[in-house]
Design a protein around this motif. Structure first.
Motif, PDB file in Angstrom:
ATOM      1  N   ASN A  32      40.725  48.835  53.164  1.00  0.00           N
ATOM      2  CA  ASN A  32      41.712  49.889  52.940  1.00  0.00           C
ATOM      3  C   ASN A  32      42.612  49.646  51.739  1.00  0.00           C
ATOM      4  N   GLY A  33      42.299  48.680  50.904  1.00  0.00           N
ATOM      5  CA  GLY A  33      43.111  48.445  49.717  1.00  0.00           C
ATOM      6  C   GLY A  33      42.894  49.511  48.663  1.00  0.00           C
ATOM      7  N   PRO A  34      43.931  49.868  47.893  1.00  0.00           N
ATOM      8  CA  PRO A  34      43.775  50.896  46.848  1.00  0.00           C
ATOM      9  C   PRO A  34      42.782  50.506  45.761  1.00  0.00           C
ATOM     10  N   CYS A  35      42.550  49.203  45.575  1.00  0.00           N
ATOM     11  CA  CYS A  35      41.571  48.738  44.587  1.00  0.00           C
ATOM     12  C   CYS A  35      40.372  48.077  45.265  1.00  0.00           C
ATOM     13  N   GLY A  36      40.158  48.358  46.540  1.00  0.00           N
ATOM     14  CA  GLY A  36      39.104  47.687  47.283  1.00  0.00           C
ATOM     15  C   GLY A  36      37.704  47.954  46.780  1.00  0.00           C
ATOM     16  N   SER A  37      37.517  49.040  46.055  1.00  0.00           N
ATOM     17  CA  SER A  37      36.170  49.381  45.582  1.00  0.00           C
ATOM     18  C   SER A  37      35.829  48.733  44.241  1.00  0.00           C
ATOM     19  N   LEU A  38      36.760  48.005  43.648  1.00  0.00           N
ATOM     20  CA  LEU A  38      36.520  47.482  42.299  1.00  0.00           C
ATOM     21  C   LEU A  38      35.439  46.402  42.278  1.00  0.00           C
ATOM     22  N   LEU A  39      35.497  45.461  43.201  1.00  0.00           N
ATOM     23  CA  LEU A  39      34.595  44.310  43.167  1.00  0.00           C
ATOM     24  C   LEU A  39      33.573  44.312  44.301  1.00  0.00           C
ATOM     25  N   ALA A  40      33.963  44.827  45.473  1.00  0.00           N
ATOM     26  CA  ALA A  40      33.029  44.853  46.600  1.00  0.00           C
ATOM     27  C   ALA A  40      32.032  46.002  46.397  1.00  0.00           C
ATOM     28  N   PRO A  41      30.774  45.807  46.840  1.00  0.00           N
ATOM     29  CA  PRO A  41      30.209  44.614  47.483  1.00  0.00           C
ATOM     30  C   PRO A  41      29.462  43.700  46.531  1.00  0.00           C
ATOM     31  N   ALA A  42      29.502  44.021  45.222  1.00  0.00           N
ATOM     32  CA  ALA A  42      28.634  43.303  44.289  1.00  0.00           C
ATOM     33  C   ALA A  42      29.082  41.861  44.047  1.00  0.00           C
ATOM     34  N   PHE A  43      30.386  41.577  44.188  1.00  0.00           N
ATOM     35  CA  PHE A  43      30.906  40.254  43.902  1.00  0.00           C
ATOM     36  C   PHE A  43      31.433  39.589  45.165  1.00  0.00           C
ATOM     37  N   GLN A  44      31.265  38.277  45.228  1.00  0.00           N
ATOM     38  CA  GLN A  44      31.862  37.478  46.285  1.00  0.00           C
ATOM     39  C   GLN A  44      33.270  37.103  45.829  1.00  0.00           C
ATOM     40  N   LEU A  45      34.295  37.707  46.444  1.00  0.00           N
ATOM     41  CA  LEU A  45      35.669  37.561  45.969  1.00  0.00           C
ATOM     42  C   LEU A  45      36.340  36.374  46.650  1.00  0.00           C
ATOM     43  N   GLU A  46      37.014  35.553  45.833  1.00  0.00           N
ATOM     44  CA  GLU A  46      37.780  34.409  46.337  1.00  0.00           C
ATOM     45  C   GLU A  46      39.178  34.474  45.734  1.00  0.00           C
ATOM     46  N   PHE A  47      40.194  34.165  46.548  1.00  0.00           N
ATOM     47  CA  PHE A  47      41.579  34.200  46.079  1.00  0.00           C
ATOM     48  C   PHE A  47      42.029  32.794  45.711  1.00  0.00           C
ATOM     49  N   ALA A  48      42.674  32.667  44.537  1.00  0.00           N
ATOM     50  CA  ALA A  48      43.132  31.370  44.044  1.00  0.00           C
ATOM     51  C   ALA A  48      44.397  31.580  43.216  1.00  0.00           C
ATOM     52  N   ASP A  49      45.365  30.672  43.359  1.00  0.00           N
ATOM     53  CA  ASP A  49      46.601  30.814  42.595  1.00  0.00           C
ATOM     54  C   ASP A  49      46.397  30.295  41.172  1.00  0.00           C
ATOM     55  N   TYR A  50      47.463  30.370  40.360  1.00  0.00           N
ATOM     56  CA  TYR A  50      47.335  30.019  38.947  1.00  0.00           C
ATOM     57  C   TYR A  50      46.898  28.569  38.754  1.00  0.00           C
ATOM     58  N   ASP A  51      47.451  27.639  39.542  1.00  0.00           N
ATOM     59  CA  ASP A  51      47.088  26.224  39.393  1.00  0.00           C
ATOM     60  C   ASP A  51      45.609  26.009  39.701  1.00  0.00           C
ATOM     61  N   GLU A  52      45.110  26.648  40.752  1.00  0.00           N
ATOM     62  CA  GLU A  52      43.694  26.509  41.095  1.00  0.00           C
ATOM     63  C   GLU A  52      42.806  27.105  40.001  1.00  0.00           C
ATOM     64  N   VAL A 113      43.551  47.572  35.011  1.00  0.00           N
ATOM     65  CA  VAL A 113      43.485  48.553  36.084  1.00  0.00           C
ATOM     66  C   VAL A 113      44.911  48.959  36.421  1.00  0.00           C
ATOM     67  N   ASN A 114      45.231  50.202  36.174  1.00  0.00           N
ATOM     68  CA  ASN A 114      46.577  50.726  36.442  1.00  0.00           C
ATOM     69  C   ASN A 114      46.488  51.560  37.713  1.00  0.00           C
ATOM     70  N   ILE A 115      47.050  51.043  38.817  1.00  0.00           N
ATOM     71  CA  ILE A 115      46.907  51.754  40.085  1.00  0.00           C
ATOM     72  C   ILE A 115      47.750  53.023  40.130  1.00  0.00           C
ATOM     73  N   ALA A 116      48.520  53.275  39.080  1.00  0.00           N
ATOM     74  CA  ALA A 116      49.224  54.547  38.978  1.00  0.00           C
ATOM     75  C   ALA A 116      48.293  55.654  38.497  1.00  0.00           C
ATOM     76  N   ILE A 117      47.053  55.294  38.111  1.00  0.00           N
ATOM     77  CA  ILE A 117      46.050  56.245  37.620  1.00  0.00           C
ATOM     78  C   ILE A 117      44.903  56.273  38.619  1.00  0.00           C
ATOM     79  N   SER A 118      44.151  57.344  38.645  1.00  0.00           N
ATOM     80  CA  SER A 118      43.033  57.518  39.572  1.00  0.00           C
ATOM     81  C   SER A 118      42.139  56.289  39.598  1.00  0.00           C
ATOM     82  N   ILE A 119      42.006  55.686  40.785  1.00  0.00           N
ATOM     83  CA  ILE A 119      41.227  54.454  40.901  1.00  0.00           C
ATOM     84  C   ILE A 119      39.735  54.711  40.777  1.00  0.00           C
TER      85      ILE A 119
END
Length: 248
Positions: A32-52, A113-119
């Motif tokens: 249900n994320g506003p940008c959820g269609s950007l990477l799924a399902p083609a990419f395996q998404l992993e979250f990492a902070d700046y240091d990582e 990606v500007n979420i103020a514009i049509s995703i």
């Protein structure tokens, strides 16, 4: 080429990983994320902070998605760019003024990606950019080929009154995806590259790379040659293989 086909092509080619800053987890949620269609399902998404993202070696060459809504976040993006010079960095903004977009591009983002514009429109453009990046990464991993053995040309007639002439028959026109088709139309107008880049939410650097790829596909070397090629597309090609000479 539609969005579904682009997703399938990316998945079939590499099944690559992508990385995003944890602050974007809600935006990139496939459910249900506003940008959820950007990477799924083609990419395996992993979250990492700046240091990582700075320390991990497996991030090299992977798409990286970072928030840019302040100058401080833009500085963090610049640091990631310095560490992963060849990576594809996507900035996510919520930008009504244009300032955050400017900060992101100035700091080294390939795409904003500007979420103020049509995703939906932005998702289509980003998937085309991601596919282009995956193809480039795949080509760079190929080992250099040895000098290719030239195929032996068929023997020509030995008659003294025949000499070979260049085969000027043209091959079939190249097949372009939706993005390159639109880009081709824009390049045949008076629009500048900067205007084309802004209309497609790309940095000028990324747009110049796409234009160079289009030149290679079309077999031309400049924008002027690309424009001239429009009038040649419908021109009949001569089919002469040999020309006769007077017998000596």
């Amino acid at each position: 080429m539609n969005t579904a086909q682009l997703s399938w092509d990316i998945t079939e080619m590499a099944k690559p990983n992508a990385f995003a800053h944890p602050s974007l987890r809600d935006y990139l949620d496939p459910a249900n994320g506003p940008c959820g269609s950007l990477l799924a399902p083609a990419f395996q998404l992993e979250f990492a902070d700046y240091d990582e993202l700075t320390a991990r070696g497996d991030v090299d060459g992977a798409p990286i998605v970072l928030p840019v809504n302040t100058e401080r976040q833009a500085d963090s993006l610049r640091s990631i760019r310095a560490t992963h010079a060849m990576g594809l960095i996507v900035a996510v903004t919520n930008d009504l003024t244009g300032h955050s977009t400017y900060f992101a591009i100035r700091s080294g983002a390939n795409f904003v990606v500007n979420i103020a514009i049509s995703i939906e429109r932005q998702a289509e453009l980003l998937r085309a950019q991601l596919l282009d990046h995956v193809r480039s990464a795949r080509d760079n991993r190929r080992p250099p080929r040895d000098v290719m053995t030239a195929r032996r040309a068929p023997d020509l007639p030995r008659s003294r009154n025949l000499v070979p002439a260049r085969d000027v028959r043209r091959s079939a026109p190249p097949t372009l995806d939706d993005f390159d088709t639109r880009l081709l139309r824009m390049l045949r107008t008076s629009m500048t590259v900067a205007e084309i880049a802004r209309q497609n939410y790309l940095s000028e650097r990324s747009m110049y790379r796409r234009i160079r790829n289009l030149y290679d596909t079309m077999g031309v070397h400049s924008r002027a040659e690309l424009v001239r090629s429009a009038s040649r597309d419908d021109a009949p090609a001569p089919r002469t293989m040999y020309r006769s000479l007077p017998a000596s």
